[in-house]
Design a protein around this motif. Structure first.
Motif, short mmCIF file in Angstrom:
data_model
loop_
_atom_site.label_atom_id
_atom_site.label_comp_id
_atom_site.label_asym_id
_atom_site.label_seq_id
_atom_site.Cartn_x
_atom_site.Cartn_y
_atom_site.Cartn_z
N PRO A 8 17.30 3.87 6.75
CA PRO A 8 16.97 3.14 7.99
C PRO A 8 17.24 4.01 9.22
CG PRO A 8 18.11 1.69 6.47
CD PRO A 8 18.15 3.07 5.85
N ASN A 9 16.47 3.80 10.26
CA ASN A 9 16.52 4.58 11.50
C ASN A 9 16.14 6.04 11.26
OD1 ASN A 9 17.37 2.31 13.04
ND2 ASN A 9 19.46 2.66 12.29
N CYS A 10 15.41 6.30 10.17
CA CYS A 10 14.89 7.64 9.83
C CYS A 10 15.99 8.68 9.63
CB CYS A 10 13.87 8.10 10.85
SG CYS A 10 12.41 7.04 10.91
N THR B 218 0.82 -1.20 0.00
CA THR B 218 0.00 0.00 0.00
C THR B 218 0.86 1.25 0.00
OG1 THR B 218 -0.17 -0.12 2.39
CG2 THR B 218 -1.97 -1.07 1.11
N ASP B 219 2.11 1.12 0.43
CA ASP B 219 3.03 2.26 0.43
C ASP B 219 4.13 2.02 -0.58
OD1 ASP B 219 1.83 3.80 2.41
OD2 ASP B 219 2.83 2.68 4.00
N TYR B 220 4.80 3.10 -0.95
CA TYR B 220 5.94 3.04 -1.86
C TYR B 220 7.01 2.12 -1.27
CZ TYR B 220 10.05 4.72 -4.40
OH TYR B 220 11.19 4.81 -5.13
N GLU C 20 10.70 4.04 4.41
CA GLU C 20 11.12 3.30 5.61
C GLU C 20 9.99 3.32 6.64
OE1 GLU C 20 13.90 1.58 5.87
OE2 GLU C 20 14.65 2.25 3.95
N ASP C 21 9.72 2.19 7.27
CA ASP C 21 8.68 2.11 8.29
C ASP C 21 8.97 3.09 9.43
OD1 ASP C 21 7.26 0.15 6.97
OD2 ASP C 21 8.31 -1.49 7.97
N GLY C 22 7.93 3.82 9.85
CA GLY C 22 8.06 4.75 10.97
C GLY C 22 8.66 6.09 10.62
#
Length: 147
Positions: A85-87, A56-58, A62-64
């Protein structure tokens, strides 16, 4: 007279049914809609007539984290915001130009480079299409963006 009216109506209906209603961008892309910040929303791939959404997302979001984005700025400047990763946020600046219904993007040091066909463009949605060979099979990658 009744036969002629029915024949005319039938011809009109048949003509309407066989007229193509597919979306076709025949003129140049309206740059007033293109300029601005576009968040990556989702991506799909199609091959041999089948469309398979990655999620549903690109795929690269990255998650979060906030969504990755591309920002088209007047004068041919483009900003590409990428959350690792790690935002960890990274922004790269490059150039963009238009050639008919295609956008040529060059952001050095990123994987967001190349010629993208504009499949759809409105005030709040942009769909870029890339035809190519993926895993040895020809197909189309569609990138969806929202403003």
């Amino acid at each position: 007279m009744k036969k002629q009216s029915i024949l005319f109506l039938l011809t009109l209906i048949i003509g309407t049914v066989f007229t193509s209603c597919t979306k076709d961008i025949s003129g140049p892309v309206d740059m007033n809609y293109l300029e601005g910040k576009w968040n990556f929303n989702k991506s799909t791939a199609s091959s041999s007539g089948f469309t398979i959404p990655y999620s549903t997302d690109y795929l690269k979001n990255e998650d979060g984290c906030n969504k990755d984005y591309v920002e088209f700025i007047t004068g041919g400047i483009v900003r590409f915001g990428d959350y690792k990763p790690n935002c960890v946020f990274e922004e790269k600046i490059g150039t963009w130009s238009q050639n008919g219904n295609s956008i040529i993007i060059n952001v050095v040091g990123s994987n967001f480079n190349g010629t993208f066909d504009v499949a759809s463009l409105s005030a709040n949605e942009l769909i870029l299409k890339i035809d190519g060979t993926y895993g040895g099979k020809s197909g189309t990658l569609n990138l969806y963006f929202a403003k």
